[in-house]
Scaffold this motif. Sequence first.
Motif, PDB file in Angstrom:
ATOM      1  N   GLU A  12       0.833  -1.217   0.001  1.00 41.70           N
ATOM      2  CA  GLU A  12      -0.011  -0.006   0.074  1.00 41.70           C
ATOM      3  C   GLU A  12       0.925   1.242  -0.035  1.00 41.70           C
ATOM      4  OE1 GLU A  12      -3.380   2.269   2.701  1.00 41.70           O
ATOM      5  OE2 GLU A  12      -2.833   0.068   3.086  1.00 41.70           O
ATOM      6  N   GLN A  13       1.978   1.184   0.838  1.00 41.96           N
ATOM      7  CA  GLN A  13       2.681   2.492   0.824  1.00 41.96           C
ATOM      8  C   GLN A  13       3.407   2.565  -0.470  1.00 41.96           C
ATOM      9  OE1 GLN A  13       5.638   1.902   3.950  1.00 41.96           O
ATOM     10  NE2 GLN A  13       4.030   2.048   5.693  1.00 41.96           N
ATOM     11  N   LEU A  14       3.884   1.448  -0.795  1.00 41.70           N
ATOM     12  CA  LEU A  14       4.799   1.552  -2.390  1.00 41.70           C
ATOM     13  C   LEU A  14       3.419   2.195  -3.413  1.00 41.70           C
ATOM     14  CD1 LEU A  14       6.882   0.776  -4.303  1.00 41.70           C
ATOM     15  CD2 LEU A  14       6.126  -1.367  -4.421  1.00 41.70           C
ATOM     16  N   ALA A  15       2.505   1.602  -3.719  1.00 46.05           N
ATOM     17  CA  ALA A  15       1.204   2.095  -4.436  1.00 46.05           C
ATOM     18  C   ALA A  15       1.114   3.559  -4.126  1.00 46.05           C
ATOM     19  CB  ALA A  15      -0.054   1.534  -4.007  1.00 46.05           C
ATOM     20  N   ARG A  16       1.243   4.176  -2.890  1.00 50.55           N
ATOM     21  CA  ARG A  16       1.014   5.579  -2.826  1.00 50.55           C
ATOM     22  C   ARG A  16       2.171   6.283  -3.263  1.00 50.55           C
ATOM     23  NH1 ARG A  16      -1.262   4.219   2.345  1.00 50.55           N
ATOM     24  NH2 ARG A  16       0.853   5.006   3.386  1.00 50.55           N
ATOM     25  N   GLN A  17       3.472   5.735  -2.946  1.00 48.74           N
ATOM     26  CA  GLN A  17       4.683   6.524  -3.733  1.00 48.74           C
ATOM     27  C   GLN A  17       4.529   6.514  -5.261  1.00 48.74           C
ATOM     28  OE1 GLN A  17       6.547   7.999  -2.012  1.00 48.74           O
ATOM     29  NE2 GLN A  17       6.445   7.365   0.248  1.00 48.74           N
ATOM     30  N   LEU A  18       4.133   5.637  -5.658  1.00 42.21           N
ATOM     31  CA  LEU A  18       4.178   5.504  -7.207  1.00 42.21           C
ATOM     32  C   LEU A  18       3.061   6.448  -7.776  1.00 42.21           C
ATOM     33  CD1 LEU A  18       4.661   1.790  -7.869  1.00 42.21           C
ATOM     34  CD2 LEU A  18       6.369   3.758  -8.150  1.00 42.21           C
ATOM     35  N   ASP A  19       2.053   6.308  -7.187  1.00 43.23           N
ATOM     36  CA  ASP A  19       0.890   7.358  -7.332  1.00 43.23           C
ATOM     37  C   ASP A  19       1.284   8.966  -7.562  1.00 43.23           C
ATOM     38  OD1 ASP A  19      -0.836   5.383  -7.979  1.00 43.23           O
ATOM     39  OD2 ASP A  19      -1.863   5.472  -6.123  1.00 43.23           O
ATOM     40  N   ASP A  20       2.329   9.049  -6.460  1.00 43.72           N
ATOM     41  CA  ASP A  20       2.838  10.405  -6.443  1.00 43.72           C
ATOM     42  C   ASP A  20       3.772  10.972  -7.433  1.00 43.72           C
ATOM     43  OD1 ASP A  20       1.236  10.965  -4.289  1.00 43.72           O
ATOM     44  OD2 ASP A  20       2.758  10.453  -2.683  1.00 43.72           O
ATOM     45  N   GLY A  21       4.363   9.945  -8.196  1.00 37.78           N
ATOM     46  CA  GLY A  21       5.109  10.049  -9.152  1.00 37.78           C
ATOM     47  C   GLY A  21       6.166   8.955  -9.370  1.00 37.78           C
ATOM     48  N   LEU A  22       6.550   8.793 -10.525  1.00 39.22           N
ATOM     49  CA  LEU A  22       7.606   7.626 -10.964  1.00 39.22           C
ATOM     50  C   LEU A  22       8.932   8.000 -10.662  1.00 39.22           C
ATOM     51  CD1 LEU A  22       6.535   6.597 -14.596  1.00 39.22           C
ATOM     52  CD2 LEU A  22       5.786   5.719 -12.300  1.00 39.22           C
ATOM     53  N   PRO A  23       9.495   6.836  -9.979  1.00 39.15           N
ATOM     54  CA  PRO A  23      11.030   7.287  -9.534  1.00 39.15           C
ATOM     55  C   PRO A  23      11.918   6.916 -10.591  1.00 39.15           C
ATOM     56  CG  PRO A  23      10.203   4.760  -8.909  1.00 39.15           C
ATOM     57  CD  PRO A  23       9.148   5.645  -9.663  1.00 39.15           C
ATOM     58  N   ASP A  24      13.236   7.354 -10.504  1.00 40.16           N
ATOM     59  CA  ASP A  24      14.244   7.062 -11.464  1.00 40.16           C
ATOM     60  C   ASP A  24      14.831   5.535 -11.113  1.00 40.16           C
ATOM     61  OD1 ASP A  24      14.370   9.746 -12.782  1.00 40.16           O
ATOM     62  OD2 ASP A  24      15.029  10.387 -10.895  1.00 40.16           O
ATOM     63  N   LEU A  25      14.775   5.105  -9.958  1.00 42.49           N
ATOM     64  CA  LEU A  25      15.569   3.661  -9.457  1.00 42.49           C
ATOM     65  C   LEU A  25      14.638   3.081  -8.389  1.00 42.49           C
ATOM     66  CD1 LEU A  25      17.695   1.480  -9.784  1.00 42.49           C
ATOM     67  CD2 LEU A  25      18.873   3.261  -7.988  1.00 42.49           C
ATOM     68  N   ILE A  26      14.417   2.080  -8.529  1.00 43.84           N
ATOM     69  CA  ILE A  26      13.703   1.207  -7.473  1.00 43.84           C
ATOM     70  C   ILE A  26      14.772   0.254  -6.881  1.00 43.84           C
ATOM     71  CG2 ILE A  26      11.889  -0.344  -6.647  1.00 43.84           C
ATOM     72  CD1 ILE A  26      10.175   0.897  -8.991  1.00 43.84           C
ATOM     73  N   ILE A  27      14.932   0.241  -5.575  1.00 40.63           N
ATOM     74  CA  ILE A  27      15.960  -0.582  -4.753  1.00 40.63           C
ATOM     75  C   ILE A  27      15.080  -1.585  -4.003  1.00 40.63           C
ATOM     76  CG2 ILE A  27      17.929  -0.869  -3.401  1.00 40.63           C
ATOM     77  CD1 ILE A  27      18.671   1.679  -4.173  1.00 40.63           C
ATOM     78  N   ILE A  28      15.081  -2.858  -4.183  1.00 35.60           N
ATOM     79  CA  ILE A  28      14.249  -3.827  -3.331  1.00 35.60           C
ATOM     80  C   ILE A  28      15.328  -4.413  -2.686  1.00 35.60           C
ATOM     81  CG2 ILE A  28      13.048  -5.865  -3.332  1.00 35.60           C
ATOM     82  CD1 ILE A  28      11.721  -4.924  -6.049  1.00 35.60           C
ATOM     83  N   SER A  29      15.256  -4.355  -1.190  1.00 29.92           N
ATOM     84  CA  SER A  29      16.372  -4.903  -0.133  1.00 29.92           C
ATOM     85  C   SER A  29      15.806  -5.969   0.412  1.00 29.92           C
ATOM     86  CB  SER A  29      16.822  -3.880   0.608  1.00 29.92           C
ATOM     87  OG  SER A  29      15.695  -3.410   1.324  1.00 29.92           O
ATOM     88  N   GLY A  30      14.385  -6.458   0.029  1.00 31.39           N
ATOM     89  CA  GLY A  30      13.906  -7.506   0.801  1.00 31.39           C
ATOM     90  C   GLY A  30      12.261  -7.630   0.387  1.00 31.39           C
ATOM     91  N   ALA A  31      11.671  -8.351   1.131  1.00 33.93           N
ATOM     92  CA  ALA A  31      10.410  -9.062   0.910  1.00 33.93           C
ATOM     93  C   ALA A  31       9.377  -7.869   1.610  1.00 33.93           C
ATOM     94  CB  ALA A  31       9.964 -10.258   1.241  1.00 33.93           C
ATOM     95  N   LEU A  32       8.247  -7.569   1.110  1.00 39.70           N
ATOM     96  CA  LEU A  32       7.182  -6.843   1.938  1.00 39.70           C
ATOM     97  C   LEU A  32       6.456  -7.771   2.464  1.00 39.70           C
ATOM     98  CD1 LEU A  32       5.813  -4.451  -0.955  1.00 39.70           C
ATOM     99  CD2 LEU A  32       7.516  -4.056   0.816  1.00 39.70           C
ATOM    100  N   PRO A  33       5.704  -7.236   3.766  1.00 40.81           N
ATOM    101  CA  PRO A  33       5.052  -8.433   4.454  1.00 40.81           C
ATOM    102  C   PRO A  33       4.133  -9.426   3.804  1.00 40.81           C
ATOM    103  CG  PRO A  33       5.351  -6.369   5.673  1.00 40.81           C
ATOM    104  CD  PRO A  33       5.812  -6.034   4.314  1.00 40.81           C
ATOM    105  N   ASP A  34       3.762  -8.818   2.838  1.00 41.37           N
ATOM    106  CA  ASP A  34       2.523  -9.357   2.095  1.00 41.37           C
ATOM    107  C   ASP A  34       2.986  -9.776   0.414  1.00 41.37           C
ATOM    108  OD1 ASP A  34       2.927  -6.747   1.257  1.00 41.37           O
ATOM    109  OD2 ASP A  34       0.762  -6.426   1.188  1.00 41.37           O
TER     110      ASP A  34
END
Length: 440
Positions: A12-34
């Motif tokens: 849900e937090q990720l979706a809100r961030q992406l709705d606010d604007g597209l990033p230049d880079l996404i870093i995934i450092s581990g799994a989300l709870p869901d």
Amino acid sequence: MRYDVVAAGTREQLARQLDDGLPDLIIISGALPDLPADALCSAISCDPRLSEVPILMLVPAEARLAALQAGAAATLEPDSGDEILLARIRNILRQSDAPGDAGVAMGMAEAPAAFDHGTRPLVVLVAESPARALCWRKMLSDRMSCRFEVRDPDQALGAAAEGRQVDLYLIAADLRERGDGLRLLSELRSRHGSRDAGFVIAIAPDRHELSAIALDLGAGEVIADLLDTSAAAEAAAMSLQMLLSRKSRSDQRRAEVRRHMVWAMTDPLTGLHNRRYALPKLADIVRASAQSGRSFGVFAIDLDHFKAVNDRHGHTAGDAVLAEIATRMRDTVGPDGLIARMGGEEFLVVLGDCPTVRAMQIAEALRLAVQARPVRLPGVSGGGQLRVTASVGLALGRGDGDSWPEQVAHLVLEQADRALLAAKAAGRNRVVCATTQHAA
């Protein structure tokens, strides 16, 4: 370099961030709870909005292949230090923002060598020993539809100097000496024949400190030099293939930029350069004249009574006349001169290293080429033939260290224009030289 960083701990937090604007880079450092990390990477990669956003995954070495298969652009081990993390981020963002050498065209810089998309990509392998390079080729050739060549550093540099094109280099970080693979990377990136290639540096397990240096020097990827397992070879092949794909897209963007620059500086009717190109190029010729101490010639050419051609025969006939006369002038001047259509029926020719006698000979040759034979008119204009003549104004100039080249160029061009007006006033179909007021 400054980065604006935002964090998301749930879908849900990720979706809100992406709705606010597209990033230049996404870093995934581990799994989300869901959502597991690989599934998250795959979901992001499949989102049309995010298809061009690169993903960096922090995963153990044994999970690297799965991360790449899920859509990651690059991976790092979770315990990698800040130095390599920041170098990797800089590298990814630099590749994402690469404009494709927009300024290298139109004689303003050395043109890039051609890239042949009709053959399989060529990958050159440079290792500390032929045995290591042959091992790489064996492990990669079954996984990539490429041509592989084994070269030593001298052969790689010699081929680049000859302009022999390579799509990608896989280079060991340590060759004859420790770290000299990075020096080879720097040299190849500075050579005209190899600067547009992709570069991958293979680093030994005990030499991880070289990874950040290699990425900052321009390597598109760093991999382990031991391709001794199927998973390691598969992951390396995927990394190389992604780099080849990025290179192909970069080549296409570069070619597109180059085409647009050509169109912007070319007259579409005659194929000659236009005013936008000619004036800066004239200033370059002035600079060369200042360095050599030799004079240059500027020829202002105007077709006589051209308005009557359009009035009597139509603009299609006028276009045919302009295209034919442009061809004749191009043939007369040859490849060493600048020739441009400045507008309407006005043309400009500039020749460097042009003493007075030669300038008068060229001016007269241009005049005679225009009237040498009638121009055949198109059938849509009624057909037939039309005799055309031209007036030529000539001015000779020489650059000097006391004046701006643009000022000298403007002055000599103005002198040629005045000589052209004098030629037309004297009856047309003649040459007038601004320095001697000599009429041919």
